[in-house]
Design an enzyme around this catalytic site. Sequence first.
Site, PDB file in Angstrom:
ATOM      1  N   HIS A  99      21.611 -36.531 -25.132  1.00  0.00           N
ATOM      2  CA  HIS A  99      20.242 -36.852 -25.850  1.00  0.00           C
ATOM      3  C   HIS A  99      19.906 -35.913 -26.962  1.00  0.00           C
ATOM      4  O   HIS A  99      18.667 -35.963 -27.434  1.00  0.00           O
ATOM      5  CB  HIS A  99      19.176 -37.359 -25.005  1.00  0.00           C
ATOM      6  CG  HIS A  99      19.535 -38.295 -24.029  1.00  0.00           C
ATOM      7  ND1 HIS A  99      19.695 -39.817 -24.389  1.00  0.00           N
ATOM      8  CD2 HIS A  99      19.831 -38.380 -22.724  1.00  0.00           C
ATOM      9  CE1 HIS A  99      20.142 -40.596 -23.340  1.00  0.00           C
ATOM     10  NE2 HIS A  99      20.188 -39.366 -22.319  1.00  0.00           N
ATOM     11  N   LYS A 141      13.645 -16.357 -17.969  1.00  0.00           N
ATOM     12  CA  LYS A 141      13.763 -14.757 -17.593  1.00  0.00           C
ATOM     13  C   LYS A 141      14.891 -14.449 -18.509  1.00  0.00           C
ATOM     14  O   LYS A 141      14.713 -13.251 -19.032  1.00  0.00           O
ATOM     15  CB  LYS A 141      14.548 -14.892 -15.932  1.00  0.00           C
ATOM     16  CG  LYS A 141      14.306 -14.360 -14.853  1.00  0.00           C
ATOM     17  CD  LYS A 141      12.845 -13.872 -14.442  1.00  0.00           C
ATOM     18  CE  LYS A 141      11.753 -14.307 -15.188  1.00  0.00           C
ATOM     19  NZ  LYS A 141      10.584 -14.556 -14.526  1.00  0.00           N
ATOM     20  N   GLU A 172      13.298 -21.999 -15.410  1.00  0.00           N
ATOM     21  CA  GLU A 172      12.816 -20.188 -14.702  1.00  0.00           C
ATOM     22  C   GLU A 172      14.217 -19.441 -15.397  1.00  0.00           C
ATOM     23  O   GLU A 172      13.666 -18.300 -15.921  1.00  0.00           O
ATOM     24  CB  GLU A 172      12.633 -20.195 -13.242  1.00  0.00           C
ATOM     25  CG  GLU A 172      12.296 -18.986 -12.908  1.00  0.00           C
ATOM     26  CD  GLU A 172      11.182 -18.260 -13.523  1.00  0.00           C
ATOM     27  OE1 GLU A 172      10.347 -18.798 -14.404  1.00  0.00           O
ATOM     28  OE2 GLU A 172      11.073 -17.093 -13.367  1.00  0.00           O
ATOM     29  N   TRP A 181      -3.745  -2.224  -1.171  1.00  0.00           N
ATOM     30  CA  TRP A 181      -3.367  -3.432  -2.115  1.00  0.00           C
ATOM     31  C   TRP A 181      -3.864  -4.426  -1.237  1.00  0.00           C
ATOM     32  O   TRP A 181      -3.235  -4.869  -0.254  1.00  0.00           O
ATOM     33  CB  TRP A 181      -1.832  -3.493  -2.511  1.00  0.00           C
ATOM     34  CG  TRP A 181      -1.464  -5.022  -3.053  1.00  0.00           C
ATOM     35  CD1 TRP A 181      -1.054  -5.755  -2.465  1.00  0.00           C
ATOM     36  CD2 TRP A 181      -1.444  -5.330  -4.419  1.00  0.00           C
ATOM     37  NE1 TRP A 181      -0.829  -6.786  -3.119  1.00  0.00           N
ATOM     38  CE2 TRP A 181      -1.138  -6.491  -4.371  1.00  0.00           C
ATOM     39  CE3 TRP A 181      -1.897  -4.611  -5.485  1.00  0.00           C
ATOM     40  CZ2 TRP A 181      -0.876  -7.076  -5.568  1.00  0.00           C
ATOM     41  CZ3 TRP A 181      -1.464  -5.399  -6.798  1.00  0.00           C
ATOM     42  CH2 TRP A 181      -1.375  -6.488  -6.832  1.00  0.00           C
ATOM     43  N   LYS A 210       1.728  -8.102 -18.808  1.00  0.00           N
ATOM     44  CA  LYS A 210       2.270  -8.451 -17.297  1.00  0.00           C
ATOM     45  C   LYS A 210       0.990  -9.461 -17.157  1.00  0.00           C
ATOM     46  O   LYS A 210       1.223 -10.398 -16.501  1.00  0.00           O
ATOM     47  CB  LYS A 210       1.909  -7.202 -16.658  1.00  0.00           C
ATOM     48  CG  LYS A 210       2.110  -7.426 -15.074  1.00  0.00           C
ATOM     49  CD  LYS A 210       3.587  -7.923 -14.736  1.00  0.00           C
ATOM     50  CE  LYS A 210       3.864  -8.453 -13.125  1.00  0.00           C
ATOM     51  NZ  LYS A 210       4.951  -9.412 -13.091  1.00  0.00           N
ATOM     52  N   ARG A 235       3.125   1.834  -6.937  1.00  0.00           N
ATOM     53  CA  ARG A 235       2.996   0.658  -5.936  1.00  0.00           C
ATOM     54  C   ARG A 235       1.954  -0.268  -6.245  1.00  0.00           C
ATOM     55  O   ARG A 235       2.054  -1.452  -5.520  1.00  0.00           O
ATOM     56  CB  ARG A 235       3.217   1.050  -4.500  1.00  0.00           C
ATOM     57  CG  ARG A 235       4.129   2.212  -4.257  1.00  0.00           C
ATOM     58  CD  ARG A 235       4.010   2.985  -2.864  1.00  0.00           C
ATOM     59  NE  ARG A 235       4.017   2.102  -1.786  1.00  0.00           N
ATOM     60  CZ  ARG A 235       5.321   1.824  -1.113  1.00  0.00           C
ATOM     61  NH1 ARG A 235       6.469   2.159  -1.659  1.00  0.00           N
ATOM     62  NH2 ARG A 235       5.303   1.078   0.119  1.00  0.00           N
ATOM     63  N   GLU A 256      12.994 -13.701 -21.878  1.00  0.00           N
ATOM     64  CA  GLU A 256      12.063 -12.548 -22.085  1.00  0.00           C
ATOM     65  C   GLU A 256      12.675 -11.298 -22.043  1.00  0.00           C
ATOM     66  O   GLU A 256      11.962 -10.430 -22.613  1.00  0.00           O
ATOM     67  CB  GLU A 256      10.841 -12.981 -21.149  1.00  0.00           C
ATOM     68  CG  GLU A 256      11.097 -12.741 -19.690  1.00  0.00           C
ATOM     69  CD  GLU A 256      10.132 -13.172 -18.798  1.00  0.00           C
ATOM     70  OE1 GLU A 256       8.764 -12.785 -19.170  1.00  0.00           O
ATOM     71  OE2 GLU A 256      10.332 -13.550 -17.571  1.00  0.00           O
ATOM     72  N   ASN A 263       0.255   0.012   6.199  1.00  0.00           N
ATOM     73  CA  ASN A 263       0.817  -0.832   5.033  1.00  0.00           C
ATOM     74  C   ASN A 263       1.593  -1.723   5.777  1.00  0.00           C
ATOM     75  O   ASN A 263       2.133  -1.664   6.795  1.00  0.00           O
ATOM     76  CB  ASN A 263       1.894   0.200   4.357  1.00  0.00           C
ATOM     77  CG  ASN A 263       2.716  -0.534   3.529  1.00  0.00           C
ATOM     78  OD1 ASN A 263       2.386  -1.547   2.995  1.00  0.00           O
ATOM     79  ND2 ASN A 263       3.751   0.134   2.864  1.00  0.00           N
ATOM     80  N   GLY A 264       1.266  -3.282   5.535  1.00  0.00           N
ATOM     81  CA  GLY A 264       2.065  -4.122   5.995  1.00  0.00           C
ATOM     82  C   GLY A 264       0.866  -5.150   6.432  1.00  0.00           C
ATOM     83  O   GLY A 264      -0.159  -5.381   5.884  1.00  0.00           O
ATOM     84  N   CYS A 301       0.819  -1.319   0.107  1.00  0.00           N
ATOM     85  CA  CYS A 301       0.015   0.002  -0.215  1.00  0.00           C
ATOM     86  C   CYS A 301       0.886   1.223  -0.006  1.00  0.00           C
ATOM     87  O   CYS A 301       2.053   1.155   0.154  1.00  0.00           O
ATOM     88  CB  CYS A 301      -0.872  -0.020   0.980  1.00  0.00           C
ATOM     89  SG  CYS A 301      -1.673  -1.453   1.573  1.00  0.00           S
TER      90      CYS A 301
HETATM   91  C1  F6R Z   1       7.466 -14.634 -16.686  1.00  0.00           C
HETATM   92  C2  F6R Z   1       6.109 -14.440 -16.428  1.00  0.00           C
HETATM   93  C3  F6R Z   1       5.080 -15.240 -17.254  1.00  0.00           C
HETATM   94  C4  F6R Z   1       3.765 -15.464 -16.243  1.00  0.00           C
HETATM   95  C5  F6R Z   1       2.700 -16.049 -16.748  1.00  0.00           C
HETATM   96  C6  F6R Z   1       1.436 -16.360 -16.005  1.00  0.00           C
HETATM   97  O1  F6R Z   1       8.142 -13.863 -16.134  1.00  0.00           O
HETATM   98  O2  F6R Z   1       5.809 -13.463 -15.947  1.00  0.00           O
HETATM   99  O3  F6R Z   1       5.504 -16.287 -17.627  1.00  0.00           O
HETATM  100  O4  F6R Z   1       4.298 -16.148 -15.071  1.00  0.00           O
HETATM  101  O5  F6R Z   1       2.256 -15.306 -17.755  1.00  0.00           O
HETATM  102  O6  F6R Z   1       1.067 -15.318 -15.180  1.00  0.00           O
HETATM  103  P1  F6R Z   1       0.129 -15.325 -13.736  1.00  0.00           P
HETATM  104  O7  F6R Z   1       1.409 -15.906 -12.799  1.00  0.00           O
HETATM  105  O8  F6R Z   1      -0.278 -14.135 -13.599  1.00  0.00           O
HETATM  106  O9  F6R Z   1      -0.775 -16.343 -14.097  1.00  0.00           O
END
Ligand code: F6R
Length: 614
Positions: free
Chosen positions: A510, A491, A487, A74, A609, A27, A494, A100-101, A2
Amino acid sequence: MCGITGYIGYDEAAPILIRALKKLEYRGYDSAGVAVIDGEKIFVRKMKGRIELLDKSLLEAPLSGTVGIGHTRWATHGEPSDINSHPHTDSEGRIAIVHNGIIENYVKLKQWLQSRGVVFRSDTDTEVIVHIINYFYRASGGAMLDAVLETLKLLNGSYALAILSSDYPDRIIAARKDNPLVAGLGKNGVFIASDIPALLEHTRDVIFLNDGEVAVLYRDHIELRGGDGEALKRETTHIDWDIDSAEKGGYPHFMLKEIFEQPKAMSDALGPRLKKDASANAIIDFDEVKLDERWTQARRIVITACGTAYHAGIIGKYAFERLARVPVEVDIASEYRYRDPVFDRNDVVIVISQSGETADTLAAMRLAKQNGAQVFAITNAPGSTLSREADAVIYTYAGPEIGVASTKAFTTQVMCVYLLALELGRLRGCVSAPAYRRYTAALSAIPNQARQILDKKELLQRFAARHFNKAKVFFMGRQFDYPVSMESALKLKEISYTHSEAFAAGELKHGPIALVDSSTLVAAIATQRALFEKIASNIREVTSRGAASLVITWQGVDSFDTVSDEVFTLPETEGCLSPLLSVIPSQLFAYYCAVQRGNDPDKPRNLAKSVTVE
Ligand code: F6R
């Protein structure tokens, strides 16, 4: 996460609070509110939705007064709604607070207050604070600062607070523990906020509150107190950042800020669930989900998710199978929804999603529900579709993640998965009491160990500066290191747009080895001690074909010193908990590669996002 603002001065407070709240919008929030003292009364205006709605409402029907506090919420406890928005007031409306917290012991405090006849209006953890302040205020015969100090002693968890009292319209009291607060003295009054951007319009000379400190703000000065009320002195700090960088807390990008927030985020995910039993032994307890027979008798756990959340799911598979000896199936949500999976009414289905709005993940959840499954969601987003439709929800408490590439959302998902797996293991008799103690102690140490890794960020920055231009980067690992490799590769691809893949190290021969040449970097995650020799051979196989190499392993391990170009070491934890730490170097490496290549890591091309369409 928050946002808090407060103002006491000579101008109208509400417009100042609104402008400050807008500076904290980054935020993330789902509702907003202000409280202003007009004469001898506190007036509150708060609502779900954008700050613009609140602003419009205040323009139509202004709140007048020169003292006030404001908040963007939030949601963590209780859905986003008008009633759960802050400020919250005591029963008589004479004290108002913004917070906040997370108050970890709020359930106990709430029960205690209810037994004394207090009626709660919201579902928040915050509301307990204002009622307890009121209790001590009445008991002390009107000593407001003492009442606040007494209240703080009862709170477990984290808080940044700003408190108004209509009996003391000449002051605002603020306090912090594990959540930021900064105060500033401007020409027209005194300000408090969660972050510097909210103050920069008024002053660049600020005072940062430390944990356990309380500030009493008057119109023309600030008094700083310790936890026992003792007076403290603090020099002001001059801020010379530009406003944009200030919104990122001094970090050049949100992604880096969020990588650095992981110790706190993991501690927030852990704190409310790791409790003490009557004999003061650590015990995992989810208030929100009881691990009843459905869990203990489950013949199978099914986990479904997308992207990074799917990788958290694979770690979940390894963790549930290792610790609780239950078979686990993990499925990419877009596959699960279309591949006609076999359902069993006795399955436990876990759906993981940061946003709680991913189209494929929601479809997978609905399919499982239609077929009789009970669905448990792990999400960071209260009020999201997933949180509303799932049968039970575990929140990750990561705070809003602004950078598109998921970092702290991932590690908190993994933390929640471990807590579930470990507790289920105990309930099913698969984890002995000493092992349970060892694992819970190891989990408690993770946030601090994560900090130690972050302290070595320059090593990865230098490594990225040497290798950011590699044509191909492969990540490999065995057991728990394999999903971390996946992962890590995601990262890197992307945000740096480097061709990057992950494979189980045993698969090297393989197929993938055909791609290895001098344009390749191979990074091995090596935290599984029993498999060090095998990983060392895999590295020799790639370096002898001209690849550059990096190994991420434990401090004190020398098995890779002579086989790899570079070794990055981590403080050691239990082998099966390693993903919580071993992913952090890869996140930093990806970030620095993106920066070296001139990309904006916060807004990678073609990515959103929240993927709310197929
Ligand atoms: C990668 C990333 C995406 C999300 C995916 C699922 O850094 O952020 O691969 O993990 O789009 O998103 P959520 O977790 O919001 O369902």
